[in-house]
Write a protein that holds these residues in place. Structure first.
Motif, mmCIF file in Angstrom:
data_model
loop_
_atom_site.group_PDB
_atom_site.id
_atom_site.type_symbol
_atom_site.label_atom_id
_atom_site.label_comp_id
_atom_site.label_asym_id
_atom_site.label_seq_id
_atom_site.Cartn_x
_atom_site.Cartn_y
_atom_site.Cartn_z
ATOM 1 N N ASN A 1 0.859 -1.176 0.000
ATOM 2 C CA ASN A 1 0.000 0.000 0.000
ATOM 3 C C ASN A 1 0.896 1.227 0.000
ATOM 4 O OD1 ASN A 1 -2.318 1.539 -0.042
ATOM 5 N ND2 ASN A 1 -2.628 1.450 2.183
ATOM 6 N N SER B 1 2.483 4.861 -1.521
ATOM 7 C CA SER B 1 1.857 6.105 -1.952
ATOM 8 C C SER B 1 2.916 7.098 -2.406
ATOM 9 C CB SER B 1 1.034 6.718 -0.814
ATOM 10 O OG SER B 1 0.605 8.020 -1.143
ATOM 11 N N THR C 1 4.979 9.421 0.019
ATOM 12 C CA THR C 1 5.838 8.697 0.957
ATOM 13 C C THR C 1 6.798 9.597 1.729
ATOM 14 O OG1 THR C 1 7.455 6.896 1.148
ATOM 15 C CG2 THR C 1 7.503 8.160 -0.896
ATOM 16 N N ASP D 1 10.995 2.939 -3.071
ATOM 17 C CA ASP D 1 9.816 3.491 -3.737
ATOM 18 C C ASP D 1 10.087 4.864 -4.340
ATOM 19 O OD1 ASP D 1 8.175 1.278 -3.086
ATOM 20 O OD2 ASP D 1 7.839 2.094 -1.080
ATOM 21 N N HIS E 1 -1.586 6.857 8.179
ATOM 22 C CA HIS E 1 -1.712 8.126 7.451
ATOM 23 C C HIS E 1 -3.154 8.342 7.039
ATOM 24 C CE1 HIS E 1 -0.478 11.528 4.994
ATOM 25 N NE2 HIS E 1 -1.185 11.034 3.985
ATOM 26 N N LEU F 1 -0.075 3.134 5.249
ATOM 27 C CA LEU F 1 0.758 3.097 4.060
ATOM 28 C C LEU F 1 2.080 2.428 4.402
ATOM 29 C CD1 LEU F 1 0.133 6.736 2.724
ATOM 30 C CD2 LEU F 1 -1.098 4.621 2.137
ATOM 31 N N GLU G 1 6.411 1.628 3.110
ATOM 32 C CA GLU G 1 7.595 1.956 2.316
ATOM 33 C C GLU G 1 8.518 0.743 2.281
ATOM 34 O OE1 GLU G 1 7.868 6.676 3.712
ATOM 35 O OE2 GLU G 1 9.421 5.235 4.300
#
Length: 395
Positions: free
Chosen positions: A30, A32, A35, A202, A249, A254, A256
């Motif tokens: 998940n 984003s 990040t 990411d 968040h 989320l 990483e």
């Protein structure tokens, strides 16, 4: 590049090949695009980034350094210690720190930074000489087999790494106890700074984590995060599993993907954007850089097979990256009138007959660092890549 790193690089090359012909089960992500604006532990000021000055609420690294300097008396000095990656060659810095203590002139480091195996050493170096025996034991009495087990070919297509690192992860979590967390928090309260680097795959950036500030949060989650960061900073991509770090968040969680900080830089002193932002001070500032490996090229005939060519290419790339990172710190020190001191594993280290996966190898590296520091034959004032010979310093 030493033999232990060559073996790991061969493993990485092999993992890449397996990735081309097989598949593995990956956890659901998940991730984003936001990040780099996520807030670890829902607490501001716990990390920042190497490449740019994106705003971190209630935290500015330049200000932190300024406050540290302002708190010193006129006769004090500022001591920086930068510890590089290098796998089991971390025994080199362990030997240096132990010998430094025995000589009686080891400074209290005001700023400590660590990458990969240097992230492990940095915790002990930051907390001081009372942790010397623990550090020595880790690098001279702990076998590679206790920490890492190579997976079979069959398991490679179903796992996320070449190496089973469960032993290493267990030792990290045992070492980073609640008592240690309290000590890290207390040292941060004094203004001293400990930064550990990981690479966020990411967004392709190096994250710099203020470990003391994380410790000051004081929760079990903070302890787990510090453990995860040390594991992540040592996670060679492909060889070791990448570390998934989660962040609450706006009502969702989320994540990483973090790996070895050495993917970004082998060693660092300050973030890159500080090149022209160093605060001028009349206090003497001394920089010590320990490169847990060699900075000089060496000759090794290479077979024409794909694994040998790939491993040697990665080895050359890593050595050159390390040399460039050291040069960066050197030029930064020169520009800001900081005293520069460098240690690395030089050509006089005799590894003949030593298995690079053995305890004997790590003990030899430890003794090499210990002997050279104790006998004033360690520090260089110029990186070998840009220096003329014969520039050792004596104290």
């Amino acid at each position: 590049m030493n033999n232990i790193n060559r073996l790991m690089l061969r493993a990485v090359a092999f993992a890449f090949f397996v990735g081309l012909v097989g598949c593995s089960h990956s956890p659901q992500r998940n991730a984003s695009v936001v990040t780099e604006h996520l807030t670890p532990l829902e607490t501001s000021g716990l990390r920042f980034w190497d490449e740019h000055t994106s705003k971190v609420d209630h935290y500015d690294f330049t200000t932190e350094l300024t406050l540290l300097i302002a708190d010193k008396s006129h006769d004090d000095q500022i001591h920086h210690l930068a510890l590089s990656g290098g796998g089991v060659n971390g025994a080199f810095s362990a030997g240096i720190l132990n010998a430094w203590t025995q000589k009686g002139d080891r400074p209290v480091f005001d700023v400590v930074t660590g990458v990969s195996t240097g992230a492990i050493v940095s915790i002990f170096a930051y907390l001081g000489s009372e942790y010397d025996e623990d550090l020595k034991h880790y690098y001279t009495q702990t076998t590679v087999e206790e920490m890492f087990q190579r997976r079979s070919l069959f398991k490679l297509v179903t796992k996320r790494s070449v190496v089973d690192t469960s032993g290493f992860e267990r030792k990290v979590r045992e070492a980073i106890s609640q008592d240690m967390i309290k000590q890290l928090a207390a040292e941060r309260q004094k203004g001293r700074i400990l930064l550990i680097a990981t690479t966020n795959l990411d967004n392709e950036k190096m994250a710099l984590w203020d470990i003391g500030r994380i410790a000051q949060v004081g929760t079990t989650d903070a302890q787990t995060l510090i453990q995860d960061l040390i594991i992540a900073s040592s996670s060679i991509p492909g060889a070791f599993p990448a570390k998934l770090i989660q962040f609450p968040h706006q009502g969702e969680v989320l994540d990483e993907m973090h790996v070895d900080g050495g993917v970004s830089r082998q060693v660092f002193l300050v973030p890159q954007w500080m090149q022209n932002r160093m605060q001028v001070s009349e206090l003497k500032q001394t920089v010590y850089v320990i490169r847990n490996g060699s900075l000089k090229p060496s000759f090794h005939p290479v077979n024409s097979n794909i694994s040998s060519v790939s491993a040697q290419s990665l080895s050359t790339l890593t050595r050159r990256q390390g040399a460039s990172d050291v040069e960066y710190i050197y030029h930064y020190s020169q520009a800001n009138n900081l005293s520069f001191n460098l240690a690395h594993i030089d050509d006089d280290f005799n590894k003949t007959g030593l298995d690079p996966m053995s305890l004997e190898y790590m003990q030899a590296v430890y003794e090499y660092g210990f002997h050279n520091l104790y006998n004033d034959a360690l520090w260089l004032n110029t990186p070998p890549s840009i220096a003329i010979e014969g520039n050792y310093l004596s104290f």
